[in-house]
Design a protein around this motif. Structure first.
Motif, PDB file in Angstrom:
ATOM      1  N   ASP A  47      40.820 -14.213 -62.177  1.00  0.00           N
ATOM      2  CA  ASP A  47      41.407 -14.692 -60.922  1.00  0.00           C
ATOM      3  C   ASP A  47      42.504 -15.707 -61.257  1.00  0.00           C
ATOM      4  N   PRO A  48      43.764 -15.434 -60.888  1.00  0.00           N
ATOM      5  CA  PRO A  48      44.840 -16.336 -61.323  1.00  0.00           C
ATOM      6  C   PRO A  48      44.822 -17.713 -60.665  1.00  0.00           C
ATOM      7  N   THR A  49      44.191 -17.855 -59.518  1.00  0.00           N
ATOM      8  CA  THR A  49      44.321 -19.110 -58.768  1.00  0.00           C
ATOM      9  C   THR A  49      43.480 -20.282 -59.294  1.00  0.00           C
ATOM     10  N   PRO A  50      42.180 -20.123 -59.518  1.00  0.00           N
ATOM     11  CA  PRO A  50      41.392 -21.298 -59.944  1.00  0.00           C
ATOM     12  C   PRO A  50      41.852 -21.833 -61.297  1.00  0.00           C
ATOM     13  N   ILE A  51      41.733 -23.143 -61.474  1.00  0.00           N
ATOM     14  CA  ILE A  51      42.122 -23.781 -62.734  1.00  0.00           C
ATOM     15  C   ILE A  51      40.958 -24.662 -63.198  1.00  0.00           C
ATOM     16  N   PRO A  52      39.871 -23.997 -63.635  1.00  0.00           N
ATOM     17  CA  PRO A  52      38.627 -24.731 -63.908  1.00  0.00           C
ATOM     18  C   PRO A  52      38.777 -25.835 -64.956  1.00  0.00           C
ATOM     19  N   ALA A  53      39.552 -25.593 -66.021  1.00  0.00           N
ATOM     20  CA  ALA A  53      39.650 -26.614 -67.074  1.00  0.00           C
ATOM     21  C   ALA A  53      40.344 -27.867 -66.545  1.00  0.00           C
ATOM     22  N   ILE A  54      41.328 -27.689 -65.658  1.00  0.00           N
ATOM     23  CA  ILE A  54      42.023 -28.861 -65.106  1.00  0.00           C
ATOM     24  C   ILE A  54      41.110 -29.598 -64.129  1.00  0.00           C
ATOM     25  N   ASP A  55      40.356 -28.845 -63.338  1.00  0.00           N
ATOM     26  CA  ASP A  55      39.401 -29.489 -62.425  1.00  0.00           C
ATOM     27  C   ASP A  55      38.376 -30.309 -63.210  1.00  0.00           C
ATOM     28  N   GLN A  56      37.906 -29.707 -64.314  1.00  0.00           N
ATOM     29  CA  GLN A  56      36.915 -30.372 -65.168  1.00  0.00           C
ATOM     30  C   GLN A  56      37.489 -31.677 -65.748  1.00  0.00           C
ATOM     31  N   LEU A  57      38.726 -31.600 -66.225  1.00  0.00           N
ATOM     32  CA  LEU A  57      39.407 -32.780 -66.761  1.00  0.00           C
ATOM     33  C   LEU A  57      39.537 -33.876 -65.708  1.00  0.00           C
ATOM     34  N   LYS A  58      40.011 -33.481 -64.537  1.00  0.00           N
ATOM     35  CA  LYS A  58      40.251 -34.475 -63.480  1.00  0.00           C
ATOM     36  C   LYS A  58      38.954 -35.162 -63.078  1.00  0.00           C
ATOM     37  N   LYS A  59      37.897 -34.360 -63.007  1.00  0.00           N
ATOM     38  CA  LYS A  59      36.599 -34.910 -62.615  1.00  0.00           C
ATOM     39  C   LYS A  59      36.129 -35.930 -63.650  1.00  0.00           C
ATOM     40  N   ALA A  60      36.240 -35.552 -64.925  1.00  0.00           N
ATOM     41  CA  ALA A  60      35.787 -36.454 -65.988  1.00  0.00           C
ATOM     42  C   ALA A  60      36.652 -37.713 -66.043  1.00  0.00           C
ATOM     43  N   LEU A  61      37.951 -37.562 -65.788  1.00  0.00           N
ATOM     44  CA  LEU A  61      38.845 -38.722 -65.840  1.00  0.00           C
ATOM     45  C   LEU A  61      38.571 -39.685 -64.696  1.00  0.00           C
ATOM     46  N   ALA A  62      38.110 -39.140 -63.582  1.00  0.00           N
ATOM     47  CA  ALA A  62      37.880 -39.979 -62.404  1.00  0.00           C
ATOM     48  C   ALA A  62      36.617 -40.821 -62.551  1.00  0.00           C
ATOM     49  N   GLN A  63      35.755 -40.426 -63.508  1.00  0.00           N
ATOM     50  CA  GLN A  63      34.478 -41.154 -63.651  1.00  0.00           C
ATOM     51  C   GLN A  63      34.649 -42.532 -64.294  1.00  0.00           C
ATOM     52  N   GLU A 112      45.563 -45.906 -72.247  1.00  0.00           N
ATOM     53  CA  GLU A 112      44.105 -45.698 -72.213  1.00  0.00           C
ATOM     54  C   GLU A 112      43.720 -44.356 -71.592  1.00  0.00           C
ATOM     55  N   GLN A 113      44.511 -43.880 -70.633  1.00  0.00           N
ATOM     56  CA  GLN A 113      44.201 -42.584 -70.024  1.00  0.00           C
ATOM     57  C   GLN A 113      44.452 -41.434 -71.006  1.00  0.00           C
ATOM     58  N   ILE A 114      45.405 -41.619 -71.902  1.00  0.00           N
ATOM     59  CA  ILE A 114      45.656 -40.579 -72.915  1.00  0.00           C
ATOM     60  C   ILE A 114      44.454 -40.510 -73.868  1.00  0.00           C
ATOM     61  N   HIS A 115      43.936 -41.664 -74.251  1.00  0.00           N
ATOM     62  CA  HIS A 115      42.714 -41.671 -75.071  1.00  0.00           C
ATOM     63  C   HIS A 115      41.582 -40.929 -74.362  1.00  0.00           C
ATOM     64  N   LYS A 116      41.431 -41.226 -73.101  1.00  0.00           N
ATOM     65  CA  LYS A 116      40.360 -40.612 -72.316  1.00  0.00           C
ATOM     66  C   LYS A 116      40.573 -39.095 -72.240  1.00  0.00           C
ATOM     67  N   ARG A 117      41.827 -38.690 -72.040  1.00  0.00           N
ATOM     68  CA  ARG A 117      42.134 -37.265 -71.940  1.00  0.00           C
ATOM     69  C   ARG A 117      41.784 -36.527 -73.235  1.00  0.00           C
ATOM     70  N   PHE A 118      42.155 -37.126 -74.375  1.00  0.00           N
ATOM     71  CA  PHE A 118      41.815 -36.492 -75.652  1.00  0.00           C
ATOM     72  C   PHE A 118      40.296 -36.299 -75.759  1.00  0.00           C
ATOM     73  N   ALA A 119      39.551 -37.306 -75.327  1.00  0.00           N
ATOM     74  CA  ALA A 119      38.087 -37.219 -75.432  1.00  0.00           C
ATOM     75  C   ALA A 119      37.540 -36.120 -74.522  1.00  0.00           C
ATOM     76  N   VAL A 120      38.027 -36.089 -73.296  1.00  0.00           N
ATOM     77  CA  VAL A 120      37.502 -35.125 -72.323  1.00  0.00           C
ATOM     78  C   VAL A 120      37.881 -33.684 -72.700  1.00  0.00           C
ATOM     79  N   MET A 121      39.106 -33.515 -73.219  1.00  0.00           N
ATOM     80  CA  MET A 121      39.584 -32.189 -73.631  1.00  0.00           C
ATOM     81  C   MET A 121      38.692 -31.550 -74.678  1.00  0.00           C
ATOM     82  N   GLU A 122      38.078 -32.397 -75.488  1.00  0.00           N
ATOM     83  CA  GLU A 122      37.404 -31.881 -76.672  1.00  0.00           C
ATOM     84  C   GLU A 122      36.316 -30.872 -76.324  1.00  0.00           C
ATOM     85  N   SER A 123      35.574 -31.162 -75.275  1.00  0.00           N
ATOM     86  CA  SER A 123      34.476 -30.249 -74.932  1.00  0.00           C
ATOM     87  C   SER A 123      35.030 -28.895 -74.478  1.00  0.00           C
TER      88      SER A 123
END
Lengths: 353, 353
Positions: B337-353, A282-293
């Protein structure tokens, strides 16, 4: 002028050796591959610790699919080796399946020799060539598969025997029902995507149209579907002569996702394909959805494709067959004869000197 | 105006968290990682059948390098798992090393739980997080590594313990000499490529300049150097936010080589990097040479880079460190800036919701 994908005249002109017909007859090929493997006098071995599948390109991908499919069930490690040499752990308790369509793949012949030196159990799958000769001289069994195909168009002969052998060796459960359903699903996928189905109703033709003049990037969930994404890539490479990329989720979420920024003027010509399956975590499904934006703002487009069928084997092959069709239609759009492989011929010639 | 890679003012402006300093101090980090692992009270296990390394991204790549390096010697299979689930064969005779820099990687925590259910032997490598908590509660040993690094900048802490543990478990021979030479080679590579070495004499700065505004495609020989190519890709992704591709020879000779044709107007902006090593199989050397003429007609350029050092471990890390430097300089050229990883932060935030 853009190519009319429904024109038989066009097909005959661009595809004189009729690569498309191999895709259109893939269900029958799987049947044939299965029967050959069922009838084969397969030795049984005791006390096997691991299975190694040696092969390259079109032969190796059958091993990848088998490995990904069987690793849910098999109580021993399965490794696919695409190299001249074998890992150190291969020994007399290893079962090495050597797969080379032509029987003359130099890397595979080299790993065969190494497996022999290590006293591994060996079974080969080939149309003949040096590999068949070696097996005869050395007394190893080999399954002779039909000649005359491009190796990539013979996946039914590289994969089905592996599947049947794994079952006959007792490493995985009976596959009769799974295979029956797989063949039904392949037949249905062929009906939807074959040449006689017009572009207006044909998903593969429509997808090829979308991929034209882009770099396809194919993402699948880690695990069983990863080799399916790889198959899409290799078919784009070999049939359409298009550069492509395949990779897996979640791993790409940890690095590649950040790469979709630079250089922006190139990435806007990349087209992302999601290969989706109902049984992804289920987390892989969620990841695909979130990645899209994140992707949508960088790329030419994101196309989502879901597997069809019920069992895993059927679902895997629903996407493989769709990808095979798409790659041939994409070749047509580039007015590229899908059959010849000039760069590989050039390489082989230079290597032989 | 193009970026001056020798300007300290530029470095401070673009790289305020000083990612470059982690690369410049990588020899010291390897030292520290080694010492931590040597001093760790490591349990010994009898009758282990296979080693599984679970991790994602920056933690997994340490496992890939270990696996590729050790598979020449180790008498048992080593598999790296980047997934929520484990292959079926993992059982009480499996040794599972769970590696998560933060200790909170959800995929890795999930595979930890599965390893526990299967009664596998477990050792973890982490800075803390939930993984450390779980290990304490469940009574599994874990090596606590220093916190405060970006995981990709902590490769010395993910790789060196794996190497030392494999040796202490007796799966590979003594590594003392190999490690000493590796550290010398890393120090030399740092001297050639560090910030204070001006671009006119600095291979990494020169290479970054060549890669700017292209898609880097990194090819290495199948085997030990494949994870090095993957490391180059992930560092380009994460530091420079550049899309890249890595792949191996000979496998690419069987499919991808044909893809270097379409779409020509995109491929002319791809830059191919060869990662070469003196101990590649002679046919792999030949293949790299023959491929070049095919690639040259399609791509922006082909750059050949050879490993330095004597032993395999040193040679692997000579290229890893060069790639790390190149990726940071490439970030500078993109004013990224090589350090920040905005797309991964964005993913993690959305996955945590």
């Amino acid at each position: 002028m853009s190519v009319n994908l429904d024109s038989m005249e066009m097909r005959k002109m661009i595809d004189p050796e009729d690569m498309l017909s191999y895709v259109e007859q893939f269900d029958e090929q799987c049947n044939q591959g299965e029967r050959l493997a069922v009838d084969f006098p397969l030795p049984r071995y005791d006390d096997i610790k691991h299975v190694i599948i040696c092969g390259m390109g079109g032969s190796a991908i059958g091993g990848d699919i088998l490995r990904a499919y069987a690793s849910r069930e098999a109580a021993l490690p399965i490794e696919v080796v695409r190299n001249y040499i074998l890992p150190r752990y291969v020994d007399s308790k290893s079962l090495v399946v050597v797969s080379s369509y032509s029987g003359n793949t130099e890397e595979t012949l080299s790993s065969y020799e190494e497996a022999k030196k290590r006293s591994a159990k060996i079974v080969a799958i080939t149309t003949g060539g040096k590999l068949a000769q070696c097996c005869e001289e050395d007394g190893f069994p080999y399954l002779r598969i039909p000649a005359g195909y491009a190796p990539r168009a013979a996946l039914g002969f590289s994969f089905m025997p592996l599947l049947v052998f794994m079952q006959r060796w007792g490493f995985i459960d009976g596959q009769k029902q799974a295979i029956a359903e797989m063949k039904r699903t392949i037949t249905e996928t062929i009906q939807s995507n074959r040449f006689s189905t017009p572009e207006s109703e044909n998903p593969a033709k429509q997808l090829a149209r979308r991929l034209f003049d882009t770099i396809p990037v194919i993402y699948a969930g880690e695990g069983a579907f990863q080799p399916v994404a790889a198959r899409w890539r290799t078919q784009c490479n070999e049939n359409a002569k298009v550069f492509a990329r395949d990779f897996s989720v979640p791993e790409m979420n940890h690095n590649e996702i950040l790469g979709w920024k630079n250089p922006a003027s190139i990435l806007c010509r990349f087209h992302v394909i999601y290969l989706l399956d109902k049984e992804y975590h289920e987390q892989i499904h969620k990841r695909f959805a979130v990645m899209e934006s994140i992707l949508q703002s960088s790329v030419h487009g994101v196309t989502k494709i879901s597997s069809t069928g019920n069992g895993l084997l059927a679902r895997l092959f629903s996407l493989i067959v769709l990808g095979d069709f798409t790659s041939v239609y994409l070749a047509y759009l580039y007015r590229q004869d899908p059959t010849p492989i000039p760069a590989i011929d050039q390489l082989k010639k230079a290597l032989a000197q």
